[in-house]
Enzyme design. Sequence first.
Site, PDB file in Angstrom:
ATOM      1  CE  LYS A  68      -2.998  -2.463   3.176  1.00  0.00           C
ATOM      2  NZ  LYS A  68      -3.912  -2.458   4.297  1.00  0.00           N
ATOM      3  CG  ASP A  95      -8.233  -5.176   8.434  1.00  0.00           C
ATOM      4  OD1 ASP A  95      -7.845  -6.350   8.256  1.00  0.00           O
ATOM      5  OD2 ASP A  95      -8.433  -4.392   7.494  1.00  0.00           O
TER       6      ASP A  95
HETATM    7 MG    MG Z   1      -9.490  -0.701   6.949  1.00  0.00          MG
END
Ligand code: MG
Length: 498
Positions: A199, A234
Site C-alpha cells: 500500500k 483488521d
Molecule cells: Mg481498513
Amino acid sequence: MSVTAMATATSPAVGSIRSRRSTSGVTRFKMAVRSSSISLAVAPLLTKLQQDCATPLPVLRNVADSMSADIRAGLAVDGGSDLKMILSYVDSLPTGDEKGLFYALDLGGTNFRVLRVQLGGKDERVIATESEQVSIPQDLMSATSEDLFDFIASALANFAKKGGNFHLPPGRRSEIGFTFSFPVKQTSIDSGILIKWTKGFSVSGTAGKDVVGCLNEAMDRKGIDMRVSALVNDTVATLAGARYWDDDVMVAVILGTGTNACYVERMDAIPKLQGDFPPSGRTIVNLEWGAYRKGLPLTVFDRDMDAASINPGEQIFEKTISGMYLGEIARRALLYMAEEGSLFGKSVPEKLSMPFVLRTPDLSAMQQDTTDDLQTVGSVLYDVAGVESALNSRKIVLEVCDTIVKRAGRLAGAGIVGILQKIEEDTKGAIFGKRTVVAMDGGLYERYSQYRRYLQESVTELLGPETSQNIVIEHSKDGSGIGAALLAATNSKYGRNC
Ligand code: MG
Ligand code: ADP
C-alpha cells in the site's frame, strides 16, 4: 458482424431504451439517430460483458464449494491451498466481562488511528471511548523503520496525555491492541514478523523484524510507559469487536480497498496446528481470502487489469470483488465500448484511458442517481473522464456499473456461504438452523447499497429462504477499533478483569 446479428444480440434493457426513443419528435430525430447507432454498436458488447460476468446459481455454488474445500486444504498443511489460513493466536474471545482502560492503534494505510476505551464489565460495558486520526507524512512512508515507529509512538503519547475521564490503576502500564494490516507472519498473540510493506509503504529496516518489538522499542526511546499486548489484523479485530456485543458472531468480512475474512474454528479441526490446546479449544483463523481464485467468471478486462498490476496472477478474488478494483474494471469495459462501439460518439474521451481514473465511489454515486435524465451519471462522467454523454450512453454506463458490482457482491456472498458450509460440515447444527452472525466492515460494504443487496441476495439464493433467515449479515460499525482494544484486554498481562 451484420446489423441484424447485432440487433438480435441486443439485451432487453438496451432494447427498451431504443423503443422509448422511437416515439421522439422531429427535433429529437437527429439525436435519436445518433443514439440509435450508439446502442446498435454497443449492445452486443454489453451483452457479452453481462454473459462473461454472469453468476447464476451453479457458478455461485461452485465458488462456495471450492471455498470450503480450499479452507479445509489450507488448514491441513501450510501451502495446502490458495488460502493461507493464518492462525491468529486469538483463542480467547471477548466475553463482556473485560474491565479497565485499553488502547487500540490501527495502522493499515495512509492514516493511523488511535483509540482508547474504558471498559466497565458486563453491566457497564463501554463506559467511554475516544479516538483520533493522524495522517502519516508522505516522507515517513519511505523513511527508516525507527523514524516511522518514533512518529507513531509520539502521536500515541500525545493522545494518551489528554485522557481526562480515563483511569488506569496506579502502577500499571497502559496496554495496546495493535491492528496492523500488512502481511505478517504471526508468531504469538503479541508478536509477528513483517513479511513486506504494501500500500505504498517502503520503509527500510522493518521487513523480517517483529513489528511489536519495533513499536515497543520506539516507546522505550520516547520514554512512554505503554506496551502492546495483542497484535491482530483488521478482520480479526472486527470479529472480536462484534463478538463483544453478540455471542452468535462466527465470521467477519472486510470489504474496503481490499478484502479479507476470518472465522472462529475448532482447534481440533486444524490439522496443521501442533501442540496443546488452550481450554477454549477454539481460535480465530484468518483466511486471507483475497488470494482465492477458483471458478470465478472473469472477463478480458479483469485479465488485462491483472496483467498490468503490481502483483499479476495474485489476489484474484480481491481483484474481482474489492473497492480498489471495481471502478478500474468498469473503466476498462467503458473504454472498450467507446473504442469499439462508439459509446460516447465518434471520439474516444482521452481521460478514460488513464488507469484508475474511475473509482468505485464514482460507480456508487452514479448508481444512486434517481433523476430522469441521469444528471449525476452525466456529471460524474464529465468530471472524471471529460465525457459529454447522451442519455442513452448514460444508461449503458449504468448497466456496466451494475454488471460489475452485481458479480462482485454475489461472489462475496458465495465466499461467505463457503465459510459457513465448512463449519457446518464439521459440526452438524453449528450454523444452520440457529442464529449465526456475519460481521461486516469496510467502506465498500458500508457505502455501496447495491453491493450489499447483491451480497445478501446471493446468500439467500444459495441457502434457501428458510436457512438464510437465521444468517444475519450485519455491519459492525467501528468494530475493529474497539475489537483491538478488547483483545488487549483479553490478553492483558494483568488478567482480563482488573
Ligand atoms: Mg481498513
Ligand atoms: P481501507 O480498506 O483502506 O482500510 P475503508 O474500509 O474505509 O478503508 O474502505 C475504503 C474503500 O471503500 C475505498 O478504497 C473505496 O474502494 C470504497 N469506498 C469508499 N467510499 C465508497 C462509496 N461511497 N461507494 C463505494 N465504495 C466506496
